[in-house]
Design a protein around this motif. Structure first.
Motif, PDB file in Angstrom:
ATOM      1  N   LYS A  81     -22.064   0.905  -2.450  1.00  9.13           N
ATOM      2  CA  LYS A  81     -22.313  -0.215  -3.269  1.00  9.13           C
ATOM      3  C   LYS A  81     -21.641  -0.100  -4.556  1.00  9.13           C
ATOM      4  CE  LYS A  81     -26.158  -2.278  -5.981  1.00  9.13           C
ATOM      5  NZ  LYS A  81     -27.786  -2.142  -6.082  1.00  9.13           N
ATOM      6  N   ALA A  82     -20.669  -1.207  -4.945  1.00  4.62           N
ATOM      7  CA  ALA A  82     -20.246  -1.308  -6.219  1.00  4.62           C
ATOM      8  C   ALA A  82     -20.873  -1.053  -7.414  1.00  4.62           C
ATOM      9  CB  ALA A  82     -19.352  -2.594  -6.226  1.00  4.62           C
ATOM     10  N   ASP A 134       0.802  -1.170  -0.050  1.00  3.94           N
ATOM     11  CA  ASP A 134       0.052  -0.004   0.146  1.00  3.94           C
ATOM     12  C   ASP A 134       0.750   1.046  -0.004  1.00  3.94           C
ATOM     13  OD1 ASP A 134      -2.573  -1.424   0.177  1.00  3.94           O
ATOM     14  OD2 ASP A 134      -2.179  -1.719   2.109  1.00  3.94           O
ATOM     15  N   GLY A 163      -1.657  -1.128  -3.892  1.00  6.33           N
ATOM     16  CA  GLY A 163      -2.863  -1.545  -3.318  1.00  6.33           C
ATOM     17  C   GLY A 163      -3.905  -0.251  -3.576  1.00  6.33           C
ATOM     18  N   MET A 164      -5.057  -0.431  -4.207  1.00  4.53           N
ATOM     19  CA  MET A 164      -6.133   0.437  -4.346  1.00  4.53           C
ATOM     20  C   MET A 164      -6.786   0.559  -3.215  1.00  4.53           C
ATOM     21  SD  MET A 164      -5.900   1.801  -7.485  1.00  4.53           S
ATOM     22  CE  MET A 164      -7.290   2.339  -8.149  1.00  4.53           C
ATOM     23  N   PRO A 165      -7.409   1.738  -2.830  1.00  2.00           N
ATOM     24  CA  PRO A 165      -8.274   2.145  -1.862  1.00  2.00           C
ATOM     25  C   PRO A 165      -9.680   1.468  -2.067  1.00  2.00           C
ATOM     26  CG  PRO A 165      -8.109   3.846  -3.148  1.00  2.00           C
ATOM     27  CD  PRO A 165      -6.905   3.186  -3.560  1.00  2.00           C
ATOM     28  N   GLU A 166     -10.295   0.999  -1.189  1.00  5.55           N
ATOM     29  CA  GLU A 166     -11.547   0.143  -1.283  1.00  5.55           C
ATOM     30  C   GLU A 166     -12.741   1.415  -1.686  1.00  5.55           C
ATOM     31  OE1 GLU A 166     -12.042  -3.003  -1.441  1.00  5.55           O
ATOM     32  OE2 GLU A 166     -10.180  -3.688  -0.919  1.00  5.55           O
ATOM     33  N   LEU A 167     -13.727   0.988  -2.667  1.00  2.00           N
ATOM     34  CA  LEU A 167     -14.822   2.053  -3.047  1.00  2.00           C
ATOM     35  C   LEU A 167     -15.568   1.714  -1.587  1.00  2.00           C
ATOM     36  CD1 LEU A 167     -15.376   0.966  -6.460  1.00  2.00           C
ATOM     37  CD2 LEU A 167     -14.220   3.162  -5.771  1.00  2.00           C
ATOM     38  N   GLN A 168     -16.263   2.995  -1.275  1.00  6.58           N
ATOM     39  CA  GLN A 168     -17.281   3.131  -0.081  1.00  6.58           C
ATOM     40  C   GLN A 168     -18.557   2.826  -0.902  1.00  6.58           C
ATOM     41  OE1 GLN A 168     -16.470   3.359   2.984  1.00  6.58           O
ATOM     42  NE2 GLN A 168     -14.360   3.280   2.044  1.00  6.58           N
TER      43      GLN A 168
END
Length: 204
Positions: A199-200, A9, A192-197
């Motif tokens: 609903k995908a 990350d 690493g990419m940040p997780e989407l907040q």
């Protein structure tokens, strides 16, 4: 199978990036910037994941045995520029043992090290501007990587362009002991990419 990928990350390297920037800002042609740290993490499928960075005491200019090593072996082989005590890094062995023990207590391993390359061909003294440096290993780097035997050797390259600092990052396996002149094998860097907040939204 030899690791071929490095996962990390971006924030893992934040302290090292800050230290490298401070060193770069304070350097002069007579006092090159230097920054070096130990990389801790885990082995994963096809590679390694870097999870921690730890700084350690540099004894390059203070330990008599290290000074003798540079005088007898390093300077004759790699050039008079390494007579400058600011060139090169030598980790204090007891600190490295402590860092290793602390890593093992956290379920981590010492994967290798990371160090700084500045755009010395631009900012160094005129007589040292012949070797263009980058995030790739120098002959001295290859020698040290082989001696350390760590599977991961990262190089941060800093350069100033149009009034701003930019960086590039390289990751390398040490030279093969059976063919030390073959050079270092490049390792793929995957950030690493940040997780989407929420609903995908799907892939587009």
């Amino acid at each position: 199978m030899s690791p071929r990928l490095v996962l990390l990350d971006p924030g893992v390297l934040s302290d090292f990036l800050a230290d490298a920037q401070r060193e770069y800002a304070a350097c002069t042609p007579e006092l090159p910037p230097r920054s070096w740290a130990v990389l801790l993490g885990r082995f994963v499928e096809d590679g390694m994941r870097v999870e921690r960075v730890r700084f350690a005491t540099n004894i390059r200019e203070t330990d008599e045995a290290v000074l003798q090593e540079f005088d007898a072996a390093i300077i004759p082989r790699f050039g008079a520029c390494y007579a400058n005590g600011r060139r090169g890094y030598w980790c204090e062995p007891r600190e490295l043992l402590r860092i290793t023990a602390e890593a093992e207590a956290e379920g981590l391993e010492v994967l290798g090290s990371i160090h700084l390359h500045p755009d010395w061909h631009r900012i160094g003294p005129p007589h040292e501007r012949g070797l263009r440096v980058s995030q790739e290993p120098t002959p001295m780097d290859r020698h040290l990587f082989q001696g350390a035997g760590w599977p991961l050797n990262m190089i941060l390259y800093l350069e100033r362009r149009e009034g701003r600092l930019y960086h590039a990052l390289g990751a390398w396996a040490p030279p093969d002991a059976a063919a030390p002149d073959a050079g270092c094998r490049a390792l793929g860097l995957h950030f690493g990419m940040p997780e989407l907040q929420g609903k995908a939204s799907g892939v587009r």
